[in-house]
Design an enzyme around this catalytic site. Structure first.
Site, PDB file in Angstrom:
ATOM      1  N   LYS A 127      -2.914 -10.565 -15.696  1.00  0.00           N
ATOM      2  CA  LYS A 127      -2.015  -9.412 -15.592  1.00  0.00           C
ATOM      3  C   LYS A 127      -1.025  -9.456 -16.750  1.00  0.00           C
ATOM      4  O   LYS A 127      -0.318 -10.440 -16.932  1.00  0.00           O
ATOM      5  CB  LYS A 127      -1.274  -9.456 -14.258  1.00  0.00           C
ATOM      6  CG  LYS A 127      -0.147  -8.423 -14.118  1.00  0.00           C
ATOM      7  CD  LYS A 127       0.644  -8.648 -12.830  1.00  0.00           C
ATOM      8  CE  LYS A 127       1.881  -7.767 -12.755  1.00  0.00           C
ATOM      9  NZ  LYS A 127       2.692  -8.037 -11.549  1.00  0.00           N
ATOM     10  N   LYS A 186      12.929  -0.979  -9.229  1.00  0.00           N
ATOM     11  CA  LYS A 186      13.457  -2.219  -8.674  1.00  0.00           C
ATOM     12  C   LYS A 186      14.987  -2.183  -8.669  1.00  0.00           C
ATOM     13  O   LYS A 186      15.598  -1.432  -9.436  1.00  0.00           O
ATOM     14  CB  LYS A 186      12.997  -3.408  -9.520  1.00  0.00           C
ATOM     15  CG  LYS A 186      11.507  -3.691  -9.513  1.00  0.00           C
ATOM     16  CD  LYS A 186      11.192  -4.848 -10.445  1.00  0.00           C
ATOM     17  CE  LYS A 186       9.715  -5.167 -10.446  1.00  0.00           C
ATOM     18  NZ  LYS A 186       9.282  -5.798  -9.180  1.00  0.00           N
ATOM     19  N   ASP A 212       6.521 -10.494 -16.573  1.00  0.00           N
ATOM     20  CA  ASP A 212       5.462 -10.035 -15.678  1.00  0.00           C
ATOM     21  C   ASP A 212       4.112 -10.007 -16.386  1.00  0.00           C
ATOM     22  O   ASP A 212       3.113  -9.618 -15.792  1.00  0.00           O
ATOM     23  CB  ASP A 212       5.799  -8.648 -15.119  1.00  0.00           C
ATOM     24  CG  ASP A 212       5.229  -8.427 -13.724  1.00  0.00           C
ATOM     25  OD1 ASP A 212       4.897  -9.424 -13.060  1.00  0.00           O
ATOM     26  OD2 ASP A 212       5.117  -7.257 -13.315  1.00  0.00           O
ATOM     27  N   ASP A 253       5.524   0.151  -7.764  1.00  0.00           N
ATOM     28  CA  ASP A 253       5.868  -1.225  -8.098  1.00  0.00           C
ATOM     29  C   ASP A 253       4.737  -2.183  -7.729  1.00  0.00           C
ATOM     30  O   ASP A 253       4.836  -3.379  -8.003  1.00  0.00           O
ATOM     31  CB  ASP A 253       7.162  -1.638  -7.387  1.00  0.00           C
ATOM     32  CG  ASP A 253       7.751  -2.915  -7.950  1.00  0.00           C
ATOM     33  OD1 ASP A 253       7.464  -3.230  -9.129  1.00  0.00           O
ATOM     34  OD2 ASP A 253       8.503  -3.605  -7.229  1.00  0.00           O
ATOM     35  N   GLU A 269       1.910  -2.395  -9.233  1.00  0.00           N
ATOM     36  CA  GLU A 269       1.137  -1.966 -10.403  1.00  0.00           C
ATOM     37  C   GLU A 269       0.199  -3.047 -10.937  1.00  0.00           C
ATOM     38  O   GLU A 269      -0.825  -2.737 -11.555  1.00  0.00           O
ATOM     39  CB  GLU A 269       2.090  -1.519 -11.520  1.00  0.00           C
ATOM     40  CG  GLU A 269       2.660  -2.617 -12.394  1.00  0.00           C
ATOM     41  CD  GLU A 269       3.489  -3.657 -11.644  1.00  0.00           C
ATOM     42  OE1 GLU A 269       3.462  -4.826 -12.063  1.00  0.00           O
ATOM     43  OE2 GLU A 269       4.146  -3.313 -10.640  1.00  0.00           O
ATOM     44  N   ARG A 322      -1.834  -5.132  -9.474  1.00  0.00           N
ATOM     45  CA  ARG A 322      -3.177  -5.106  -8.884  1.00  0.00           C
ATOM     46  C   ARG A 322      -3.993  -3.936  -9.416  1.00  0.00           C
ATOM     47  O   ARG A 322      -5.221  -3.997  -9.451  1.00  0.00           O
ATOM     48  CB  ARG A 322      -3.068  -5.068  -7.360  1.00  0.00           C
ATOM     49  CG  ARG A 322      -2.384  -3.829  -6.796  1.00  0.00           C
ATOM     50  CD  ARG A 322      -1.839  -4.041  -5.402  1.00  0.00           C
ATOM     51  NE  ARG A 322      -0.702  -4.941  -5.407  1.00  0.00           N
ATOM     52  CZ  ARG A 322      -0.098  -5.386  -4.305  1.00  0.00           C
ATOM     53  NH1 ARG A 322      -0.518  -4.991  -3.119  1.00  0.00           N
ATOM     54  NH2 ARG A 322       0.922  -6.201  -4.386  1.00  0.00           N
TER      55      ARG A 322
END
Length: 529
Positions: free
Chosen positions: A298, A310, A321, A380, A382, A384
């Site tokens: 990811k 968020k 992330d 949020d 996102e 996956r």
């Protein structure tokens, strides 16, 4: 970037100890009884006896560092006792922790030459302990200080601050006599550490540890970079540059190519950003007729949450992330440099999740490349979605096994804490192999079950699936969602590093900030393929 830590394997002699500015002794409770097996100066034996009398064996507690000065013929010498536990506690990972703490003690004391030793390293069958010690020294000295002012950089360097502070940092491995003064390109002196061991192939082990740590530090650097530096395009460029250095085959899918492939999931995530998504494919083929395994990461270079924004507190941490993609890149780099006899595909699914007039909305329905329709319940969720298209593409590339890695959920912290990562898999055998590889590499994993109701929980009333089932079993349903996009019959595992990718403080070989957790596991896992 400066070469801050220099390691070598050295034969034990009295002069080796006498000529070093510092001696670092790695001691478990049982090791203290065998300390006389080392050719240490008599003053050091007296000092250890004094510590035993003063605090019994408290100085052998895992990670505890006790620093003292002794007078020798030419002046004073620093003696550092680094504890590695007792009995079953004395594992390679305890040695990594102790080495990480010890190297910062060396740096803080402005030591330039040191000898590292311990009775446990005299055993010729303890090569894995030597590797762990080297990794602890190299990884423990890491610090991300790229954006500090020149004055602060200089002060930090005077303290011999970081190993691997930027992508591509090299850790020098030399042979022969005790390491002398090494000067970096910037004129700063390194910490040269000679490791005493009874292991015949010590130099090869140190070289391997150096390759692994360089890759981990590269991944740490990328994940520590701010979102205004690393975006999908620049991350893809970094991947291509790394691939060229290591002769990896490379493919970069732009929006145009992803549209042709119908990758509506990753494209939807990137719609709100001025930075277009990228999907990077790296291929390493050195395994002959062996089947390919895919590592899929990811790569959300910044996650605001999108329209489902968020809270502002802590949002700055969302620059990391993309750690999953960084770990894949680091693993591919090390696998290629170690010339492992395997076939591996690395895929980095890169996008930036931002709110704007063009961003995807809660309630939208998009179609993934597999043809599966997705109801966007929460923008949020996102990670996956980008992985849905990425694992599907891994199967199109011929992967016989698929392992994805992601900072996917906060729920994994609730389940497993901040030191253990989660596995969700359709293959217990694959999950167990990953757990064992992680344990050997010093990273702990635990498998969570795909509970029977998980598939029902991600069903949508208006599409095939929904991208979020809410808080209950959040790590499991997130993994189950990704698993829907892996071809049937292919062993798959989802690795959730949401709780381990970032550390709040420096401990042992783990630095404050990005840890690049998972890189070492993927490298070790590649050996089993």
């Amino acid at each position: 970037m400066n070469k801050i830590i220099s390691l070598k394997s050295g034969a034990e002699t009295p002069s080796l100890y006498e000529n070093a500015e510092a001696i670092v002794l790695f001691l478990c409770r049982e090791c203290v009884d065998h300390i006389r097996n080392l050719y240490l100066p008599e003053e050091v034996f007296d000092l250890i006896g004094y510590q035993v009398g003063k605090q019994e064996y408290a100085f052998t507690e895992t990670g505890k560092v006790t620093s003292m000065l002794v007078k020798n013929g030419s002046g004073y010498q620093q003696i550092i006792l680094a504890g590695i536990g007792a009995g079953k506690e004395c594992t390679p990972n305890h040695l990594r922790v102790a080495a990480g703490n010890a190297v910062r003690e060396l740096q803080g004391s402005k030591i330039k030459t040191a000898v590292a030793a311990g009775p446990i390293l005299k055993n010729p069958k303890r090569g894995h302990y030597l590797k762990a010690l080297a990794e602890g020294l190299l990884l423990g000295s890491y610090e991300f200080n790229k954006y500090k002012s020149e004055k602060e950089k200089g002060n930090a360097a005077d303290k011999n601050e970081t190993a691997g502070a930027a992508a591509g940092t090299d850790h020098k491995i030399t042979g022969g006599k005790a390491a002398g003064k090494n000067v970096t390109a910037a004129g700063k002196e390194t910490v040269s550490v000679t490791i005493v061991s009874g292991i015949a192939n010590g130099e090869e082990i140190l070289k391997e540890a150096s390759v692994i740590c360089k890759a981990i530090c590269h991944a740490r650097d990328l994940a520590n970079e701010p979102g205004n530096v690393i975006n999908p395009e620049t991350l893809a460029e970094e991947a291509v540059e790394t691939a060229e250095k290591h002769n990896l085959e490379t493919e970069v899918l732009t929006v145009k190519e992803m549209q042709k492939l119908g990758m509506g999931a990753i494209l939807a995530v990137g719609e709100g950003s001025v930075h277009e998504p990228r999907m990077v494919v790296l291929k390493y083929a050195n395994g002959g007729d062996k089947p390919f395994t895919a590592f899929v990461g990811k790569g959300i270079t910044f996650d605001s949450g999108g329209i489902s924004i968020k809270p502002s507190d802590g949002m700055g941490e969302m620059k990391d992330d993309m750690t999953g993609a960084a770990t894949v890149l680091g693993a591919m780099e090390a696998i290629a440099e170690l010339k492992l006899p395997v076939n591996v595909i690395g895929i980095m699914a890169c996008a930036e999740n931002m709110p704007s007039g063009s961003a995807q909305r809660p309630g939208d329905i998009v179609k993934a490349a597999s043809g599966t329709t997705i109801e966007v319940v929460n923008t949020d969720a996102e990670g996956r979605m980008v992985l849905a298209d990425a694992v599907w593409y891994a199967c199109r590339q011929g992967a016989a096994k698929v392992i994805d890695i992601a900072t996917l959920t906060g729920a994994v912290i609730i389940a497993l804490g901040e030191h253990t990562s989660g596995i969700v898999s359709n293959s217990d055998e694959l999950a167990e192999t990953i757990k064992k590889a992680g344990h050997r590499a010093g990273e702990e994993w635990w498998q969570l079950p795909i509970v029977e109701e998980a598939e029902e929980m991600i069903k949508s009333s208006c599409a095939d699936v929904k991208n979020s089932a809410g808080r209950p079993a959040g790590t499991i349903t997130g993994g189950a969602f990704i698993g829907r996009f892996v071809d049937k019959g292919i062993p798959w595992a989802h690795l959730d590093i949401g709780g381990t990718s970032t550390a709040k403080k420096t401990e042992g070989h783990i630095p404050e900030g990005c840890t690049a957790f998972g890189t070492a596991t993927l490298i070790e896992l590649a050996r089993t393929l």
